[in-house]
Scaffold this motif. Structure first.
Motif, mmCIF file in Angstrom:
data_model
loop_
_atom_site.group_PDB
_atom_site.id
_atom_site.type_symbol
_atom_site.label_atom_id
_atom_site.label_comp_id
_atom_site.label_asym_id
_atom_site.label_seq_id
_atom_site.Cartn_x
_atom_site.Cartn_y
_atom_site.Cartn_z
ATOM 1 N N GLU A 1 -19.729 2.696 -21.606
ATOM 2 C CA GLU A 1 -19.819 1.303 -21.196
ATOM 3 C C GLU A 1 -19.158 1.098 -19.840
ATOM 4 O O GLU A 1 -18.084 1.632 -19.578
ATOM 5 C CB GLU A 1 -19.121 0.428 -22.246
ATOM 6 C CG GLU A 1 -19.272 -1.049 -22.031
ATOM 7 C CD GLU A 1 -20.609 -1.580 -22.537
ATOM 8 O OE1 GLU A 1 -20.848 -2.775 -22.386
ATOM 9 O OE2 GLU A 1 -21.400 -0.788 -23.097
ATOM 10 N N LEU B 1 -16.859 -0.545 -17.392
ATOM 11 C CA LEU B 1 -15.646 -1.340 -17.620
ATOM 12 C C LEU B 1 -15.685 -2.584 -16.726
ATOM 13 O O LEU B 1 -15.028 -2.647 -15.699
ATOM 14 C CB LEU B 1 -14.396 -0.512 -17.342
ATOM 15 C CG LEU B 1 -14.029 0.524 -18.410
ATOM 16 C CD1 LEU B 1 -12.926 1.442 -17.906
ATOM 17 C CD2 LEU B 1 -13.613 -0.152 -19.699
ATOM 18 N N ILE C 1 -15.196 -6.574 -15.650
ATOM 19 C CA ILE C 1 -14.057 -7.487 -15.759
ATOM 20 C C ILE C 1 -14.112 -8.262 -17.072
ATOM 21 O O ILE C 1 -13.100 -8.453 -17.737
ATOM 22 C CB ILE C 1 -14.019 -8.428 -14.528
ATOM 23 C CG1 ILE C 1 -13.506 -7.624 -13.320
ATOM 24 C CG2 ILE C 1 -13.134 -9.644 -14.786
ATOM 25 C CD1 ILE C 1 -13.516 -8.353 -12.017
ATOM 26 N N LEU D 1 -15.339 -7.230 -19.877
ATOM 27 C CA LEU D 1 -14.935 -6.347 -20.977
ATOM 28 C C LEU D 1 -13.412 -6.150 -20.985
ATOM 29 O O LEU D 1 -12.776 -6.197 -22.049
ATOM 30 C CB LEU D 1 -15.646 -4.985 -20.865
ATOM 31 C CG LEU D 1 -15.295 -3.957 -21.943
ATOM 32 C CD1 LEU D 1 -15.618 -4.477 -23.345
ATOM 33 C CD2 LEU D 1 -16.038 -2.643 -21.708
ATOM 34 N N ILE D 2 -12.831 -5.992 -19.796
ATOM 35 C CA ILE D 2 -11.373 -5.799 -19.729
ATOM 36 C C ILE D 2 -10.651 -7.051 -20.232
ATOM 37 O O ILE D 2 -9.669 -6.968 -20.970
ATOM 38 C CB ILE D 2 -10.932 -5.459 -18.284
ATOM 39 C CG1 ILE D 2 -11.625 -4.169 -17.812
ATOM 40 C CG2 ILE D 2 -9.417 -5.269 -18.208
ATOM 41 C CD1 ILE D 2 -11.490 -3.906 -16.326
ATOM 42 N N GLU D 3 -11.180 -8.215 -19.847
ATOM 43 C CA GLU D 3 -10.569 -9.469 -20.325
ATOM 44 C C GLU D 3 -10.681 -9.587 -21.840
ATOM 45 O O GLU D 3 -9.749 -10.040 -22.510
ATOM 46 C CB GLU D 3 -11.242 -10.675 -19.654
ATOM 47 C CG GLU D 3 -10.777 -10.878 -18.220
ATOM 48 C CD GLU D 3 -11.548 -11.982 -17.491
ATOM 49 O OE1 GLU D 3 -11.052 -12.445 -16.464
ATOM 50 O OE2 GLU D 3 -12.660 -12.350 -17.949
ATOM 51 N N ARG D 4 -11.823 -9.147 -22.348
ATOM 52 C CA ARG D 4 -12.029 -9.204 -23.800
ATOM 53 C C ARG D 4 -11.020 -8.285 -24.504
ATOM 54 O O ARG D 4 -10.430 -8.652 -25.515
ATOM 55 C CB ARG D 4 -13.459 -8.770 -24.107
ATOM 56 C CG ARG D 4 -13.852 -8.865 -25.567
ATOM 57 C CD ARG D 4 -15.344 -8.609 -25.708
ATOM 58 N NE ARG D 4 -15.705 -8.100 -27.003
ATOM 59 C CZ ARG D 4 -16.700 -7.233 -27.214
ATOM 60 N NH1 ARG D 4 -17.417 -6.782 -26.192
ATOM 61 N NH2 ARG D 4 -16.983 -6.818 -28.420
ATOM 62 N N ILE D 5 -10.809 -7.107 -23.940
ATOM 63 C CA ILE D 5 -9.846 -6.170 -24.519
ATOM 64 C C ILE D 5 -8.445 -6.791 -24.501
ATOM 65 O O ILE D 5 -7.732 -6.786 -25.505
ATOM 66 C CB ILE D 5 -9.840 -4.831 -23.738
ATOM 67 C CG1 ILE D 5 -11.186 -4.118 -23.907
ATOM 68 C CG2 ILE D 5 -8.701 -3.932 -24.204
ATOM 69 C CD1 ILE D 5 -11.434 -3.019 -22.891
ATOM 70 N N ARG D 6 -8.077 -7.352 -23.354
ATOM 71 C CA ARG D 6 -6.745 -7.959 -23.243
ATOM 72 C C ARG D 6 -6.544 -9.061 -24.283
ATOM 73 O O ARG D 6 -5.537 -9.103 -24.988
ATOM 74 C CB ARG D 6 -6.559 -8.545 -21.837
ATOM 75 C CG ARG D 6 -5.208 -9.233 -21.637
ATOM 76 C CD ARG D 6 -5.230 -10.164 -20.460
ATOM 77 N NE ARG D 6 -6.300 -11.179 -20.607
ATOM 78 C CZ ARG D 6 -6.708 -11.977 -19.621
ATOM 79 N NH1 ARG D 6 -6.180 -11.867 -18.418
ATOM 80 N NH2 ARG D 6 -7.665 -12.864 -19.824
ATOM 81 N N ARG E 1 -8.148 -9.570 -27.084
ATOM 82 C CA ARG E 1 -8.155 -9.060 -28.463
ATOM 83 C C ARG E 1 -6.850 -8.340 -28.797
ATOM 84 O O ARG E 1 -6.366 -8.435 -29.920
ATOM 85 C CB ARG E 1 -9.326 -8.093 -28.669
ATOM 86 C CG ARG E 1 -10.704 -8.705 -28.482
ATOM 87 C CD ARG E 1 -11.011 -9.716 -29.554
ATOM 88 N NE ARG E 1 -12.381 -10.198 -29.428
ATOM 89 C CZ ARG E 1 -12.869 -11.203 -30.146
ATOM 90 N NH1 ARG E 1 -12.105 -11.832 -31.022
ATOM 91 N NH2 ARG E 1 -14.120 -11.586 -29.981
ATOM 92 N N VAL E 2 -6.323 -7.600 -27.836
ATOM 93 C CA VAL E 2 -5.046 -6.911 -28.095
ATOM 94 C C VAL E 2 -3.956 -7.951 -28.290
ATOM 95 O O VAL E 2 -3.132 -7.859 -29.196
ATOM 96 C CB VAL E 2 -4.679 -5.945 -26.948
ATOM 97 C CG1 VAL E 2 -3.259 -5.402 -27.125
ATOM 98 C CG2 VAL E 2 -5.659 -4.783 -26.885
ATOM 99 N N ARG E 3 -3.962 -8.963 -27.459
ATOM 100 C CA ARG E 3 -2.947 -10.016 -27.560
ATOM 101 C C ARG E 3 -3.023 -10.709 -28.923
ATOM 102 O O ARG E 3 -2.006 -11.103 -29.488
ATOM 103 C CB ARG E 3 -3.171 -11.035 -26.436
ATOM 104 C CG ARG E 3 -2.029 -11.988 -26.238
ATOM 105 C CD ARG E 3 -2.285 -12.858 -25.044
ATOM 106 N NE ARG E 3 -1.778 -12.278 -23.803
ATOM 107 C CZ ARG E 3 -2.280 -12.542 -22.602
ATOM 108 N NH1 ARG E 3 -3.302 -13.348 -22.477
ATOM 109 N NH2 ARG E 3 -1.750 -12.004 -21.532
ATOM 110 N N ALA E 4 -4.225 -10.811 -29.446
ATOM 111 C CA ALA E 4 -4.416 -11.528 -30.718
ATOM 112 C C ALA E 4 -4.145 -10.649 -31.945
ATOM 113 O O ALA E 4 -4.215 -11.118 -33.072
ATOM 114 C CB ALA E 4 -5.832 -12.099 -30.776
#
Lengths: 200, 143
Positions: free
Chosen positions: B126, B128, B130, B132-137, B139-142
């Motif tokens: 995939e 990477l 922006i 997708l990176i925001e989505r990762i951030r 989701r990790v935060r949540a």
């Protein structure tokens, strides 16, 4: 999203996988870091721990836990139904150097775990990520009974650019590990946005 | 600012945190000196008929492998069969390697065989973005 993925094989959307590399010196707590947040027990592949390394890496505060990153261990976090994050610990020894390229290629970024008592252990990792232009941050792992260095002192000893984030961390605590990963994604985003700004 | 003292210390020190690029250059792939411990890495490649390079490029440790629903496992060799069964759910190459207890390089060759004969499909890497990176951030935060 993917030409290779045959959508007829599944009614659900094909998941996406992303990886973050967890690096640092031998015995610094990489396996602990991964284990604190992984939904699976960190798995080990490539090679088992050798007898010689028992004791060397026996600094893990988790009782009875002697697994270590002689070769390649990793954890998994399902961020949502279609997004999986893998955490890969880097092998800590020169003999596994050939694995590094495979591990790091395509990574979102890297965490360099640092033990303030053995700062020099993480130099090769920092050199590698700088050379390969992999976004990374340095997480200062505080073990019990370790003197809490000032982050500024650590930064000076490391000789890294002021732009490289330096964050405190307790690899045993899930919320701390989570904070490190969020900080890394922020760093990756910041770099990406800066690159975009440079283009326009 | 990069502290000259720290920088000098970093360049001068050894440590075990990663590969030494200068040493890597002195030892090109395939020209390693004999080390008995390497046998534990080499021996598993018997499973691949000695092949160490996959026929399919671009397979990474995190690449997800998914079996096609009616893959005829009966005709497959044991390890291939194991992989197809494991990949009823999308499974990463690293997990396949761990489950089969074979080095990653071996798992990669075996999976590439299965991609070639159509038994499994892999998710393409995939971009990477922006988003997708925001989505990762987020989701990790949540978590």
């Amino acid at each position: 999203m993917s030409a290779l993925y045959d959508r007829t094989t599944s009614t659900t959307v094909a998941p996406v996988s992303v990886k973050i590399v967890i690096s640092g010196g031998f015995g610094v707590g990489k396996t602990t870091f991964v284990g604190s947040i992984s939904e699976i027990e960190p798995l080990l592949t490539e090679a088992d721990m050798t007898d010689e390394s028992v004791g060397v890496d026996n600094r893990d505060p988790v009782p009875g836990k002697v697994t270590t990153t002689v070769a390649l261990d990793f954890g998994r976090i399902s961020l949502d139904e279609t997004l999986r994050l893998y955490l890969f610990g880097t092998p800590g020894q020169d003999r596994y150097a050939f694995l590094w390229d495979d591990l790091v290629e395509g990574a979102l970024g890297a965490v360099v775990l640092l033990d303030t008592q053995r700062i020099e252990d993480c130099f090769p990792a920092i050199d590698y990520f700088e050379e390969h232009r992999v976004p990374f941050l340095v997480a200062v792992n505080h073990f019990q009974d370790t003197r809490q260095f000032e982050l500024a002192e650590v930064r000076e000893a490391l000789g890294v650019d002021d732009l490289v984030p330096l964050v405190p961390c307790d690899a045993r605590r899930r919320d701390s590990v989570k904070g490190v990963l969020v900080a890394l994604t922020e760093e990756v985003l910041a770099r990406r946005l800066a690159e975009q700004a440079a283009v326009f | 600012m990069t502290g000259p003292r720290g920088q000098a210390g970093r360049r001068a020190a050894g440590g075990q945190g990663g590969p030494d690029p200068s040493r890597a250059q002195l030892r090109p792939v395939g020209e390693h000196e004999y080390d008995p411990a390497d046998d534990m890495v080499i021996r598993p490649f018997l499973l691949t008929g000695g092949r160490t390079r996959p026929v399919q490029e671009g397979l990474r440790v995190e690449t997800l492998v998914h079996a096609r629903p009616r893959s005829a496992t009966a005709v497959l060799r044991f390890e291939h069969q194991q992989i197809v069964q494991l990949c009823r759910e999308p499974t990463s190459l690293a997990e396949i390697s761990a489950a089969l207890r074979v080095p990653f390089g071996v798992a990669r060759v075996l999976v590439s065989d299965l991609v070639a004969d159509g038994s499994v499909v892999v998710t393409e890497r995939e971009e990477l973005s922006i988003q997708l990176i925001e989505r990762i951030r987020d989701r990790v935060r949540a978590l």
